[in-house]
Design a protein around this motif. Structure first.
Motif, PDB file in Angstrom:
ATOM      1  N   PRO A   1      28.396 -54.195  -8.007  1.00 34.02           N
ATOM      2  CA  PRO A   1      27.202 -53.364  -7.830  1.00 34.02           C
ATOM      3  C   PRO A   1      27.306 -52.014  -8.520  1.00 34.02           C
ATOM      4  O   PRO A   1      26.315 -51.501  -9.044  1.00 34.02           O
ATOM      5  CB  PRO A   1      27.104 -53.204  -6.305  1.00 34.02           C
ATOM      6  N   TRP A   2      28.529 -51.420  -8.526  1.00 30.59           N
ATOM      7  CA  TRP A   2      28.690 -50.135  -9.211  1.00 30.59           C
ATOM      8  C   TRP A   2      28.518 -50.287 -10.721  1.00 30.59           C
ATOM      9  O   TRP A   2      27.933 -49.415 -11.382  1.00 30.59           O
ATOM     10  CB  TRP A   2      30.074 -49.557  -8.900  1.00 30.59           C
ATOM     11  N   LEU A   3      29.024 -51.372 -11.291  1.00 30.01           N
ATOM     12  CA  LEU A   3      28.820 -51.614 -12.712  1.00 30.01           C
ATOM     13  C   LEU A   3      27.343 -51.795 -13.035  1.00 30.01           C
ATOM     14  O   LEU A   3      26.841 -51.273 -14.035  1.00 30.01           O
ATOM     15  CB  LEU A   3      29.610 -52.857 -13.137  1.00 30.01           C
ATOM     16  N   ALA A   4      26.647 -52.545 -12.178  1.00 28.13           N
ATOM     17  CA  ALA A   4      25.210 -52.729 -12.393  1.00 28.13           C
ATOM     18  C   ALA A   4      24.467 -51.406 -12.256  1.00 28.13           C
ATOM     19  O   ALA A   4      23.516 -51.131 -13.008  1.00 28.13           O
ATOM     20  CB  ALA A   4      24.671 -53.756 -11.401  1.00 28.13           C
ATOM     21  N   LEU A   5      24.879 -50.569 -11.303  1.00 31.32           N
ATOM     22  CA  LEU A   5      24.226 -49.264 -11.141  1.00 31.32           C
ATOM     23  C   LEU A   5      24.454 -48.388 -12.369  1.00 31.32           C
ATOM     24  O   LEU A   5      23.524 -47.727 -12.854  1.00 31.32           O
ATOM     25  CB  LEU A   5      24.771 -48.588  -9.885  1.00 31.32           C
ATOM     26  N   PHE A   6      25.671 -48.365 -12.891  1.00 29.74           N
ATOM     27  CA  PHE A   6      25.953 -47.565 -14.078  1.00 29.74           C
ATOM     28  C   PHE A   6      25.137 -48.058 -15.270  1.00 29.74           C
ATOM     29  O   PHE A   6      24.560 -47.250 -16.019  1.00 29.74           O
ATOM     30  CB  PHE A   6      27.449 -47.627 -14.396  1.00 29.74           C
ATOM     31  N   SER A   7      25.080 -49.366 -15.452  1.00 25.40           N
ATOM     32  CA  SER A   7      24.293 -49.914 -16.563  1.00 25.40           C
ATOM     33  C   SER A   7      22.816 -49.617 -16.382  1.00 25.40           C
ATOM     34  O   SER A   7      22.109 -49.296 -17.352  1.00 25.40           O
ATOM     35  CB  SER A   7      24.515 -51.426 -16.653  1.00 25.40           C
TER      36      SER A   7
END
Length: 908
Positions: A217-223
Motif C-alpha cells: 500500500p505504501w508503494l501504491a501511495l507513493f506512485s
C-alpha cells in the motif's frame, strides 16, 4: 517529419515552426522532437468531437514563440518550447529508468499482495480481513491497473485526451492507498523494528513475502502521489485548464464510499453485536433487530466457526480485532440462533466458512459434555438398528412392557488427523442405555460400567493424554445419552455399538415402541446413507413407517418320532430408512386390555412393571405454551396447520379449559369450543421471527396452573439446539414445589433434534412425538393420552417397590428400566445417589445420571482406573439368536431358492 495526412493549413503551420527553429540555429534532432510533440497535440485536438481546423490553429502558439523563449510567455509562466521540452525531453534517461522501476515494483508488489491475500487469507487468519467484500477486491485490483494506465498515458502524451479519466482514477487510487497504508502502519513499524535489529532475516524468502504484503500500500501511495503531481504539472505546462478538479473529487468520493462506507457499516454492526451479546430484554432484542436489518447473518455464521475473529475492516481492523476477542465462537453460535431460529450447523455455509471449519481445532472439545462443533470430513458411513421385542402371541407376558435394541454405527474420517465422533441419542421416555461395545483391531470389546466421574476421567485420560481407542456413553439429560468415540483415524473405519433397553408405551388398543435416534452430531451422514432396521418378536408387530416391510415366518419343528408343535410364527419388521427419518419410526404390538403386573430380579435388584389406568379428572386446566420461533411458522401457519392446532381441541371433553401463551400473546382460559372459535384469528396475527426463549411463557403458564389442582402445561415447540433461555425461574418453581403439588409440564416437540431446556429440567415429561403423522392427529392423540380429564389414561409403570402380588416372572429388562427410573427420580428431586445405589446400577449395567459405560484399549488401562469390563458379564443384554424354528425356516427357503436355480440352469 511532417504528417502529410494533416490538412494543408496545419502542415503549413508545422513547416513554419520548423523554419523558425532552423533559422534560430536549433539542432535538427531537437527540432524533430518539438515537431513530434506539436503533432501529438494536434492529433489530440483533432480527436475531440466538433473541433475545426480554425479552432486548432487558434489554440496553437505562433511559430515565433519557439525562436526566443523570453519573447513569448503564456499564463503558465513558461514558453511553448519550454513547456514541450519539460513534457518530453527534460526527463533524463536515469530519471525515466528509476520511474519505470518504481512502477514495475509497485504493480508487481500490489498484484502479488492482493492475489496472495485473496487465495491464502494470511492477514485474515492472523490480523484482520482486508478484503471483506467483492467491492474491496475490485478496488484493490484496480490499483495496479490505474498505475499502469496513468504511466502509459503520461509517457505517450495522451494525458490531455484522457484528462477526466486520469483525474478520477488518481483520486480513487489515493483514497485506497491511504486507507490500507494506515491500516498496515502498525505492522510496518513492527517489521521495520525487527528488520533493523536482525537484518539477516529480511533476506529469508518467507519474510520477503510477508514484508511485501504490508509495504505494497505504501508503494501504491507513493506512485499515486507521484503520478498526481505529474498530471498536475502536465496540465499546467500545456495550458490545459478544464474543470477536472471535480473528477478528481469524484474519484475520492467513490473510494471513500467503498472504504469508509464499509467501515461505518462494520462499526454499526459491531455495535449491534454488543447490544445483542451483552444487553438484556429490550436492549438485546433491539440489537438482534438491528443485525437483521443490516443483513449480518453471513458474518455471524462465519464467526460461529472461526478460531480467531477477524473483523471486516481495513483502517480500524486492528482496533476491532481486539474488541471481537470479547466473544468466542459459542457466543456467535447462540447469537446466530437468536437471529435466525436455525442451528448454525444446519445453515448452508460459504466455501470460506467451510475452509475455516476444516482447519478448526476440534480436538480441544475431546471428552467434553456437549456435541460441539461439526468436524468436516468426518462421516457416518453405515448404521444398523436391531430390535428384539419378544413376547407371547397374545401379549400377556413381560414382552409388551420392554424391548431391547442395538444401534451399530461405523465412522469414517477422510481428513488429515484423528478426530472424535460425538452424538446425542434420544431415547423414548423412560429408556436407558445398557450396553456399549467397540471394535478394536477387528475384535468387539465390551465396556466397563462405573461411576460417571470415573468413566469420564478414564476416557479423557486415554483419549486426550494417551490418544488411544476409547468409547464412552453417559447421560446428557432425561431420556438422552451422549456417545463419544476417539480416535477416528484417517481412512480407518471405527465401529461402535450401543444397546438400549426401551419401554413400550400404551397407545389405545396397542403398545408403541418409539425408536432411538440421533438428534445432534458433529459428523455428517455419508451420501445416500440409510439405517438398516430389523425388529423381531414372537407376537404380532406392525408399523406405519414407509420403507419398512412386515413379514411373518411359520416354521415346523421336527423330532425323531415325527412332527410336533406344528406351527410357530416369528414376526418381523425390516427395511431401510434415512437417518433423519428414524425419529418418525414407531413399532406397534397388541396391548393387554387388563392390568398386568410382573416381577424381575437381576443381581439382587428387583424391578416391577404394571399397566395401570389413571383416574379421570372432573375438571382440568390446560395452559398451552406455543413456540413462536421462525421455524414454527411453516408448521403452524405456512400450510394452514394453525387452524389444525385449534381443530385438535375438538376432542376435548366437558370440564377442560384451555389457555394460550404464544410470544407476547396471552389468551385467558376458555372452553374448547371458544378456543376453536377464537384461536385461528389469533394464530394468524402471531409474529414468528428468530428464536423464542419460551421460558418466560413457561413460567407464566406454570403460575396460572399452580393456583388450580389437576392442571397441566402443554409446551408445543420446535427443537432448541442453543442455550438461549434463562431457566432459573422455572427451575426454582419446580424445585420449591416438587411432587404432586407442582403442575405437570408436558413437552411436545414437533421436529427431531436437541432441546437444551429439556436437558436441564428433568421434571418436564416428554411426550411421544409421532413425527410421521399430521399435526392435528398428533395433537389429538397426545391430548387424549395425557391431558384431558375424562379420558382413561393407561400407563406402564416401572418401579423398585411394589406389593407382594407381583409374582409373574418378567424380563430382566424390567429391572433395568425400574432402577434407571428410580435413580432419575432421586437425582431430579435433588437427592444424592449413594455409593451402594451406584454400585447396584453398575452391577445391572445401566447408564444413569450416576453411572456410565466406557471401552478402553487394554487391561492395564482398566486396572489403572479401577474398572472391570468382565464384571457381571452374565448381565450383558443381547439380541436373542434365532430360534430353531426361524433357522429351519431360513434353511428351507435357501434350499427352495437353490433348487429353483438348478432347474433354471437345466432348462437352459
Amino acid at each position: 517529419m511532417t504528417d502529410y495526412n494533416l490538412p494543408e493549413r496545419l502542415r503549413q503551420y508545422l513547416a513554419s515552426v520548423d523554419e523558425a527553429l532552423a533559422g534560430s540555429g536549433v539542432d535538427a534532432l531537437v527540432r524533430a522532437g518539438i515537431i513530434r510533440d506539436i503533432e501529438a497535440q494536434i492529433a489530440d485536438m483533432r480527436s475531440e468531437e466538433g473541433r475545426t481546423e480554425d479552432d486548432i490553429l487558434s489554440r496553437l502558439d505562433p511559430p515565433e514563440a519557439y525562436i526566443d523563449p523570453s519573447s513569448f510567455v503564456s499564463v503558465t509562466g513558461k514558453s511553448p518550447k519550454q513547456r514541450i521540452v519539460d513534457g518530453a525531453e527534460n526527463h533524463s534517461r536515469p530519471t525515466r529508468v528509476l520511474e519505470i522501476c518504481l512502477y514495475v515494483i509497485t504493480v508487481i508488489g500490489a498484484a502479488a499482495a492482493i492475489i496472495t491475500e485473496a487465495v491464502f487469507k494470511l492477514c485474515k487468519s492472523g490480523l484482520g480481513n482486508p478484503i471483506p467484500t467483492e467491492a474491496h477486491l475490485a478496488a484493490l485490483l484496480a490499483t495496479p491497473i490505474i498505475i499502469i494506465y496513468t504511466a502509459i498515458s503520461l509517457r505517450k502524451n495522451r494525458a490531455r485526451v484522457h484528462d477526466r479519466t486520469l483525474a478520477f482514477m488518481n483520486g480513487f487510487l489515493l483514497v485506497v492507498a491511504i486507507s490500507y497504508s494506515a491500516a498496515f502502519a502498525p505492522l510496518d513499524a513492527m517489521l521495520l523494528y525487527h528488520g533493523m535489529s536482525r537484518p539477516v532475516y529480511i533476506f529469508a524468502t518467507p519474510l520477503i513475502l510477508l514484508c511485501l504484503l504490508p509495504l505494497s500500500p505504501w508503494l501504491a501511495l507513493f506512485s499515486g502521489c507521484a503520478q498526481g503531481l505529474r498530471l498536475r504539472e502536465y496540465f499546467r505546462n500545456n495550458d490545459h485548464r478544464p474543470k477536472i478538479g471535480r473528477w478528481w473529487i469524484g474519484g475520492l468520493t467513490l473510494g471513500l464510499l467503498i472504504i469508509g462506507g464499509w467501515e461505518g457499516y462494520a462499526a454499526l454492526r459491531e455495535q449491534a453485536v454488543d447490544k445483542a451479546m451483552m444487553g438484556e430484554g429490550a436492549a438485546r432484542q433491539a440489537g438482534i433487530d438491528m443485525l437483521r436489518r443490516l443483513h449480518a447473518e453471513p458474518v455471524i455464521l462465519r464467526n460461529s466457526y472461526a478460531r480467531d475473529f477477524a473483523p471486516d475492516g481495513t483502517i480500524f481492523f486492528f482496533y476491532m480485532k481486539g474488541r471481537n476477542r470479547m466473544y468466542n465462537s459459542a457466543a456467535y453460535q447462540t447469537l446466530y440462533y437468536r437471529m435466525t431460529g436455525r442451528d448454525y450447523r444446519d445453515a448452508s455455509r460459504s466455501p470460506s466458512a467451510e475452509r475455516i471449519e476444516e482447519t478448526m481445532d476440534n480436538n480441544s472439545q475431546i471428552g467434553g459434555d456437549i456435541v460441539g462443533s461439526s468436524v468436516r470430513r468426518l462421516s457416518l458411513r453405515s448404521a444398523a438398528l436391531d430390535i428384539s421385542a419378544s413376547s407371547s402371541q397374545d401379549g400377556r407376558d413381560s414382552g409388551p412392557s420392554a424391548a431391547y435394541a442395538e444401534l451399530m454405527l461405523e465412522f469414517l474420517n477422510e481428513g488429515g488427523g484423528a478426530q472424535e465422533a460425538r452424538c446425542q441419542i434420544i431415547l423414548p421416555p423412560g429408556g436407558v442405555a445398557s450396553r456399549l461395545t467397540l471394535w478394536i483391531d477387528g475384535v468387539e470389546q465390551e465396556s466397563a460400567f462405573g461411576g460417571r466421574s470415573t468413566v469420564k476421567e478414564a476416557y479423557r485420560d486415554v483419549a486426550v493424554t494417551q490418544r488411544r481407542d476409547p468409547a464412552l456413553v453417559t447421560t446428557s439429560g432425561p431420556d438422552r445419552v451422549l456417545l463419544q468415540c476417539f480416535p477416528v483415524r484417517p481412512n480407518i473405519p471405527m465401529k461402535v455399538k450401543v444397546g438400549f433397553t426401551l419401554p413400550l408405551i400404551p397407545d389405545g388398543d396397542k403398545s408403541s415402541l418409539v425408536l432411538p435416534y440421533i438428534a445432534e452430531r458433529n459428523f455428517a451422514y455419508a451420501p445416500g446413507l440409510e439405517v438398516a432396521v430389523w425388529a423381531e418378536s414372537n407376537a404380532a408387530i406392525t408399523t406405519e413407517t414407509a420403507g419398512l416391510i412386515k413379514e411373518a415366518i411359520t416354521a415346523t419343528k421336527r423330532t425323531g418320532e415325527g412332527l410336533v408343535d406344528a406351527s410357530r410364527t416369528l414376526y418381523a419388521v425390516r427395511g431401510k430408512v434415512a437417518p433423519n427419518a428414524l425419529a418418525d419410526c414407531a413399532l406397534y404390538q397388541p396391548a393387554n386390555p387388563g392390568t398386568v403386573a410382573y416381577r424381575a430380579e437381576l443381581s439382587g435388584v428387583v424391578g416391577y412393571s404394571s399397566l395401570v389406568r389413571a383416574e379421570p379428572y372432573k375438571e382440568r386446566l390446560v395452559a398451552v405454551v406455543l413456540d413462536t420461533s421462525v421455524s414454527m411458522a411453516a408448521k403452524l401457519k405456512g400450510s394452514g396447520e394453525g387452524f389444525q392446532l385449534a381443530n385438535a381441541l375438538r376432542a376435548a371433553p366437558d370440564g377442560v379449559k384451555i389457555a394460550l401463551f404464544a410470544g407476547s400473546t396471552a389468551i385467558p382460559p376458555m372452553t374448547a369450543a371458544e378456543s376453536m372459535d377464537k384461536w385461528p384469528a389469533i394464530l394468524k396475527n402471531i409474529r414468528f421471527e428468530g428464536a423464542d426463549e419460551q421460558t418466560g411463557n413457561l413460567e407464566r403458564a406454570w403460575d396460572l396452573c399452580a393456583a388450580q389442582p389437576n392442571s397441566a402445561v402443554l409446551w408445543i415447540h420446535d427443537k432448541l439446539p442453543a442455550d438461549i433461555a434463562d431457566m432459573t425461574g422455572i427451575q426454582q418453581r419446580i424445585r420449591r414445589r416438587a411432587g404432586e403439588a407442582s403442575p405437570a409440564i408436558f413437552s411436545l416437540q414437533l421436529a427431531s433434534g436437541a432441546n437444551r431446556i429439556e436437558e436441564k429440567i428433568p421434571a418436564i415429561k416428554r411426550l411421544p412425538a409421532y413425527y410421521g403423522l399430521p399435526l392435528e392427529e398428533r395433537l389429538s392423540r397426545v391430548l387424549s393420552m395425557s391431558l384431558y380429564p375424562n379420558m382413561t389414561n393407561r400407563e406402564q409403570i416401572f418401579s423398585t417397590d411394589a406389593p407382594a402380588m407381583f409374582t409373574a416372572q418378567g424380563s430382566p429388562h424390567i429391572t433395568r428400566l425400574a432402577y434407571a427410573g428410580y435413580i432419575s427420580q432421586k437425582t431430579n428431586s435433588g437427592g444424592s445417589v449413594t455409593e451402594d445405589e451406584r454400585e447396584r446400577a453398575r452391577e445391572i449395567r445401566i447408564v444413569t445420571e450416576a453411572t456410565g459405560a466406557v471401552v478402553l484399549e487394554s487391561a492395564a488401562q482398566y486396572k489403572s482406573h479401577d474398572l472391570n469390563p468382565a464384571s457381571n458379564s452374565k448381565n450383558i443384554p443381547t439380541i436373542p439368536e434365532p430360534e430353531e424354528y426361524a433357522i429351519m425356516a431360513v434353511v428351507c427357503a435357501l434350499l427352495v431358492i437353490i433348487w429353483r436355480r438348478r432347474l433354471d440352469c437345466r432348462a437352459r
